[in-house]
Design an enzyme around this catalytic site. Structure first.
Site, PDB file in Angstrom:
ATOM      1  CG  ASP A 118     -18.957 -16.713  -4.113  1.00  0.00           C
ATOM      2  OD1 ASP A 118     -17.724 -16.623  -4.094  1.00  0.00           O
ATOM      3  OD2 ASP A 118     -19.707 -15.734  -3.958  1.00  0.00           O
ATOM      4  CD  GLU A 119     -15.122 -14.683  -7.571  1.00  0.00           C
ATOM      5  OE1 GLU A 119     -15.123 -14.293  -8.750  1.00  0.00           O
ATOM      6  OE2 GLU A 119     -14.956 -13.927  -6.595  1.00  0.00           O
TER       7      GLU A 119
END
Length: 361
Positions: free
Chosen positions: A109-110
Site C-alpha cells: 500500500d505504499e
C-alpha cells in the site's frame, strides 16, 4: 568551467488510506462508515488494519484483537483477503509506471516514486501526485495520500500530514522549518522507546535535536548519531531503488495457547522452517544468518542469531541451527505466545523486497 549540479530530486511518497480496511468497506457496502478491523477476533488474533472510524477509538494495526474490541465495542472484524489486496496493489503500480520507472515499493500500500525526470515531462511534482491519486480512485474506488519533497524522508513525513485523501508539499526552502517543528515521535525510525529516551534528555522536537552537535549525539546515541543528525536537518541522500535488495525471509506464528516445552516449540517451528526454506529455494537465495524470535506471554520478546562463514545449504542444516538457538531458551521463565525464524545475510540475490510470512493475522 563550472561543473553543473544535478537537478534537485522530486520524490513522491504515495500511501493508500487504511488500505486493507478500505478495500473491505468498498466491497461490502454494509461496512461503509463503520469501525472495521481486518483480522481475527480470536483471543490470539491481531489487527492487521483498521478503518479510520476504528482509529477514532484508538484501534490500530498490530494491536491485539481483544484490546481493540475493548476499546471499540462496536468494532466489526473481517478476515483478510490478501489475494485481493495484491491484485489492487498491482493495479496501482501500473498507474505509477505511467509516470516513472523509478518506483520503490515499501509494501502493498505504499511506494516512493522519483519523478525528477518523468515520462510525461510534467515539471511540477504536485501535479503528478494528484494525477496519480485521481487515477487510483478512478481505477479502484480507493483514496490515497501523497507527500512531495526533495528526498525520501521528507516525502514520507509529508504523506502523513493531511490523511486521508490528502497531499502535502514540502519544498527544499520549507524543509528546515518543517523538520524543526516536527515532534520527535513523528520522525521516521524513532520508535516509542527512543522517543521516550529523547524526551527524558529534553529532546521533544526536531529543533531540540538540531541544537545538539554530532559529538553530543554520539555520546547519547552511539552509532545512530549520524542518522539523527542528518534527519533533523532533512538530509537524506538515499536514491529511490526500483529493485531493492531482499534482506531477509522470515515466518512467524502466534499460538492459540501459550507453550512452555521445547517439544511444543519444535513442533510449531517445523512448518515455519518449511515455509522459509520453500521461499529461499524458489527465489534461489542462500543465507548465512539464522535468527530465532521468541515473544512471551507478557509481550516482551527476544531474538537470538547465529551467522556462519558460508550459507546454509539444506533445510536440515537450517533446522539444526534453529534448534541450537532454541534449546538454551527452554524451559522459559514465562510461557511463549509466538515463535519466528528468519534467514538473512544472502549470498545470492533474488526478487526485490523483504518477505515476511505469517500463519496468523
Amino acid at each position: 568551467m563550472t561543473e553543473e549540479l544535478p537537478p534537485q530530486r522530486k520524490i513522491i511518497h504515495v500511501d493508500m488510506d487504511a488500505f486493507f480496511a478500505s478495500v473491505e468497506q468498498r466491497d461490502n457496502p454494509e461496512l461503509a462508515g463503520k469501525p472495521v478491523a481486518v483480522g481475527s477476533p480470536a483471543a490470539r488474533g491481531v489487527v492487521a488494519a483498521a478503518s479510520y472510524e476504528a482509529r477514532q477509538f484508538g484501534v490500530h494495526s498490530a494491536m491485539a484483537s481483544v484490546v481493540a474490541a475493548r476499546k471499540c465495542p462496536s468494532l466489526i472484524f473481517t478476515p483478510p483477503r490478501f489475494e485481493v489486496y495484491r491484485a489492487i496493489s498491482a493495479q496501482i503500480r501500473e498507474i505509477f509506471a505511467e509516470h516513472t520507472d523509478l518506483i520503490e515499493p515499501l509494501s502493498l500500500d505504499e511506494a516512493y516514486l522519483d519523478v525528477t525526470v518523468n515520462k510525461q515531462d510534467i515539471a511540477i511534482a504536485t501535479e503528478i501526485a494528484n494525477r496519480i491519486r485521481q487515477a487510483i480512485f478512478e481505477a479502484t474506488g480507493l483514496t490515497a495520500s501523497a507527500g512531495i519533497g526533495p528526498n525520501k524522508f521528507i516525502a514520507k513525513m509529508a504523506s502523513g500530514m493531511n490523511k486521508p485523501n490528502g497531499f502535502c508539499v514540502i519544498t527544499p526552502a520549507k524543509a528546515p522549518l518543517f523538520m524543526e517543528s516536527l515532534r520527535i515521535e513523528k520522525f521516521h525510525g524513532v520508535g516509542p522507546a527512543t522517543a521516550a529516551r529523547m524526551k527524558s534528555l529534553g529532546i521533544a522536537t526536531g529543533a531540540d535535536l538540531k541544537a545538539l552537535t554530532l559529538s553530543q549525539l554520539e555520546q547519547r546515541f552511539g552509532r545512530s548519531a549520524r542518522y539523527y543528525y542528518d534527519l533533523c536537518r532533512g538530509i537524506d541522500h538515499r536514491p529511490v531503488q526500483p529493485n531493492r535488495e531482499r534482506k531477509s525471509v522470515g515466518a512467524e506464528d502466534t499460538f492459540a495457547i501459550d507453550i512452555d516445552t521445547v517439544m511444543d516449540a519444535r513442533a510449531h517451528l517445523a512448518p515455519l522452517i518449511d515455509k522459509v526454506w520453500a521461499v529461499m529455494t524458489k527465489r534461489n537465495l542462500a543465507g548465512r544468518t539464522v535468527t530465532l524470535k521468541i515473544k512471551f506471554a507478557d509481550f516482551t520478546q527476544i531474538t537470538r542469531s547465529r551467522s556462519r562463514g558460508q550459507a546454509v545449504r539444506s533445510r536440515d542444516e537450517f533446522e539444526e541451527l534453529v534448534e541450537a538457538l532454541l534449546a538454551p531458551e527452554f524451559p522459559p521463565e514465562m510461557p511463549v505466545r509466538l515463535l519466528g525464524v528468519t534467514l538473512s545475510g544472502f549470498e545470492v540475490e533474488g526478487t526485490p523486497a523483504t518477505e515476511q510470512l505469517s500463519l496468523e493475522i
